[in-house]
Design a protein around this motif. Structure first.
Motif, PDB file in Angstrom:
ATOM      1  N   THR A 168      40.892   3.962  42.675  1.00  0.00           N
ATOM      2  CA  THR A 168      40.748   2.793  43.531  1.00  0.00           C
ATOM      3  C   THR A 168      41.910   2.800  44.516  1.00  0.00           C
ATOM      4  O   THR A 168      42.686   3.751  44.557  1.00  0.00           O
ATOM      5  CB  THR A 168      40.776   1.493  42.706  1.00  0.00           C
ATOM      6  OG1 THR A 168      42.082   1.304  42.170  1.00  0.00           O
ATOM      7  CG2 THR A 168      39.752   1.527  41.574  1.00  0.00           C
ATOM      8  N   GLU A 169      42.037   1.733  45.270  1.00  0.00           N
ATOM      9  CA  GLU A 169      43.119   1.669  46.265  1.00  0.00           C
ATOM     10  C   GLU A 169      44.494   1.843  45.624  1.00  0.00           C
ATOM     11  O   GLU A 169      45.350   2.550  46.140  1.00  0.00           O
ATOM     12  CB  GLU A 169      43.045   0.339  47.009  1.00  0.00           C
ATOM     13  CG  GLU A 169      44.037   0.224  48.144  1.00  0.00           C
ATOM     14  CD  GLU A 169      43.900  -1.092  48.899  1.00  0.00           C
ATOM     15  OE1 GLU A 169      44.917  -1.535  49.459  1.00  0.00           O
ATOM     16  OE2 GLU A 169      42.800  -1.671  48.908  1.00  0.00           O
ATOM     17  N   GLU A 190      40.482  -5.037  39.954  1.00  0.00           N
ATOM     18  CA  GLU A 190      40.309  -3.739  40.605  1.00  0.00           C
ATOM     19  C   GLU A 190      39.788  -2.691  39.618  1.00  0.00           C
ATOM     20  O   GLU A 190      38.863  -1.930  39.929  1.00  0.00           O
ATOM     21  CB  GLU A 190      41.655  -3.304  41.196  1.00  0.00           C
ATOM     22  CG  GLU A 190      41.582  -2.139  42.147  1.00  0.00           C
ATOM     23  CD  GLU A 190      42.898  -1.887  42.877  1.00  0.00           C
ATOM     24  OE1 GLU A 190      43.169  -0.714  43.187  1.00  0.00           O
ATOM     25  OE2 GLU A 190      43.640  -2.860  43.141  1.00  0.00           O
ATOM     26  N   ALA A 196      35.819  -0.934  39.395  1.00  0.00           N
ATOM     27  CA  ALA A 196      35.613   0.521  39.408  1.00  0.00           C
ATOM     28  C   ALA A 196      34.733   0.959  38.245  1.00  0.00           C
ATOM     29  O   ALA A 196      33.824   1.783  38.407  1.00  0.00           O
ATOM     30  CB  ALA A 196      36.966   1.236  39.349  1.00  0.00           C
TER      31      ALA A 196
END
Length: 198
Positions: free
Chosen positions: A20-21, A117, A121
């Motif tokens: 993820t980011e 987050e 995912a």
């Protein structure tokens, strides 16, 4: 020691890495036992997860890593931020009703959006890699932060149930949630749509 693990014969979710980011999600290994133990051995974490005992010792982490190695009943991912473990997230398929999302973070990492987050995912992975129509999750009524994570991910409240918590040695009320493939798909489409100015 890792050679003791059986080689998965089906497409095993733990073998993949999700990014993820800010996070990397990967299969936990025996090399992670110490970090998992340090993060999980906190009563505040254990009291909000059904299966974590307290105190949580290295033998618990070893048993967990070995149990999830084949990915047959549980797709477990170690959550890393800046190459350091911060918690766990996964999908448990052992339930007769439907697969269930579960997660926990070390206390030092609470309140920074990592839970949402990581959950997003794994939810995306689940619906993209399986044909399942429904994903369940639950949050202890006394844990509004976990409820917020589920709501941000599109889960819809489904009622209150009693679940047993190992660290508490008793049952506690939980908010039950469900996420359908249709709702997930709609949320993904909304997120990817762009707005045009007239």
């Amino acid at each position: 020691m890792l050679q003791d693990f059986p080689t998965p014969t089906v497409r095993a979710p733990p073998a993949c890495v999700l990014e993820t980011e800010r996070l990397t999600l990967r299969r936990p290994t025996l090399a992670d036992v110490r970090a998992i133990t340090q993060l999980a051995n906190d009563r505040r974490v254990a009291e909000n997860t059904r299966r974590l005992p307290h105190p949580y010792v290295q033998e618990h982490a070893v048993a967990f890593v070995r149990a999830t190695a084949d990915g047959a009943r549980e797709a477990a991912f170690l959550i890393e931020h800046n190459h350091a473990p911060i918690g766990m997230v996964g999908i448990n398929s052992a339930s007769k009703n439907a697969p269930e999302l579960g997660y926990w973070l070390g206390v030092a990492h609470w309140g920074r959006g990592f839970g949402t987050e990581a959950a997003r995912a794994v939810i995306d992975f689940f619906f993209e890699e399986t044909d399942a129509e429904l994903l369940h999750a639950a949050a202890r009524v006394a844990n509004p932060a976990s409820r917020n994570i589920l709501e941000k991910c599109g889960f819809q409240w489904n009622g209150v149930e009693l679940h047993r918590f190992e660290a508490l040695g008793s049952s506690s009320p939980v908010d039950s949630f469900r996420l359908s493939r249709g709702v997930w798909s709609s949320l993904k489409n909304w997120a990817s749509s762009t707005r045009r100015e007239a």
